[in-house]
Write an enzyme that holds these catalytic residues in place. Sequence first.
Site, short mmCIF file in Angstrom:
data_model
loop_
_atom_site.label_atom_id
_atom_site.label_comp_id
_atom_site.label_asym_id
_atom_site.label_seq_id
_atom_site.Cartn_x
_atom_site.Cartn_y
_atom_site.Cartn_z
N GLU A 166 0.82 -1.21 0.00
CA GLU A 166 0.00 0.00 0.00
C GLU A 166 0.86 1.26 0.00
OE1 GLU A 166 -3.24 2.63 0.13
OE2 GLU A 166 -3.00 0.58 -0.57
N HIS B 32 2.52 2.00 -3.37
CA HIS B 32 1.50 2.58 -4.25
C HIS B 32 1.29 4.06 -3.94
CE1 HIS B 32 -2.04 3.07 -6.66
NE2 HIS B 32 -2.84 3.19 -5.63
N HIS C 87 -12.19 5.14 -7.60
CA HIS C 87 -10.74 5.33 -7.51
C HIS C 87 -10.03 4.64 -8.69
CE1 HIS C 87 -7.10 6.49 -5.58
NE2 HIS C 87 -6.72 5.28 -5.23
N HIS D 252 -20.85 -7.64 -16.04
CA HIS D 252 -19.51 -7.41 -16.59
C HIS D 252 -19.36 -8.10 -17.94
CE1 HIS D 252 -15.32 -6.56 -16.79
NE2 HIS D 252 -14.89 -7.77 -16.47
N HIS E 178 -5.15 -9.98 -16.36
CA HIS E 178 -6.42 -9.41 -16.82
C HIS E 178 -6.44 -7.90 -16.57
CE1 HIS E 178 -10.47 -9.80 -18.25
NE2 HIS E 178 -11.03 -9.41 -17.12
#
Length: 349
Positions: free
Chosen positions: A82, A85, A147, A256, A314
């Site tokens: 985290e 990032h 986000h 989706h 993906h």
Amino acid sequence: MNLNPKTPSLNSSWRLVNFSIGLALVVVLLGGWTRLNDAGLGCPDWPACYGHFVLPPAHQVEERILIDFPGHAVDLKKGWLEMVHRYAASLLGLMILLQAVIAIRKRSIEGYPLSLSCSLLVLVIIQGLFGMWTVTLKLVPWVVTLHLLGGMATLALLVRLRQRLKALKGAELPTGRHAEPAVVMLVVALFIQISLGGWTSTNYAGWACDHWLVCHQGNVIEYDFATGMNPVVPLGPNYEGGMLPAEARAAIQISHRIGALMFVLSLLLATWRLRNNPALKPWLGLVWVVTGAQIVLGVLNVVFQLPLSLATAHHAAAVMLLLSVMAVYGRACVKRKRTEVIHGYLSPG
């Protein structure tokens, strides 16, 4: 093609936007890696992590938790995921701020993308707020999805900024700021599909179906679209792991898949509309190749129930798809070459 000596140089803007695009790629991929490793709450606080901007040794973190973060199990690996990032995102924000400052200083250059540069700054500030809310609101799905969309939009606008700067300093002249309507529709369809993918991920609906074509082969399942697609959820609970019933998660994953079909149809339309433009054929071909790879990865993720390697691939393919679609968008805005002096700024080189 060279700039007139009286025209301010665009070299600083050009270098900065190229660096920012590379950094934005890192940030978006790190964001996906953080989410897929369930490290979105690796730090229970924001902007620090366990009260530190650089994580201390494990025994010090554990002491801090006992005082300030009771009930939170320490995981330094997730905390570092985290924080890395956050470091990268903060640096990107600084680069975009510098780009906006340069844009204001170069606003006298006709055609300089001042509004786009400033819009990017506003977007990255909003992104920072959503990064904070992701932690403070404990992964509430609509915040995490927005986000993700904000990160993808930041990357897309940086690519568009590069295209505008290239046109200003280089060999091509945009005849307008908007592309062929079918290409605009393609970009919109892609962002809708990205949002549906984010909604699937943030609601932990990737495991909801065990068959790549139908949700559950041989079984009748009820889909709860009303619950699954409802963004209004209570604030306060920890949404890590998801809270929706199986029927709602299945509805999300099916949505989706429907979004993927709509994107393919949009791509077919754009390909048909641009079939007589030889300059765009290679780029449309790239979009088709990446789309095919993304579909295969989606199927494999369902078949093998979302292993980390396939889920990461993906996500990376979605980023590649965005870049390839933006390449088509930028070239669809360009109609002719610079072959003459334009407003006294540029001359043939």
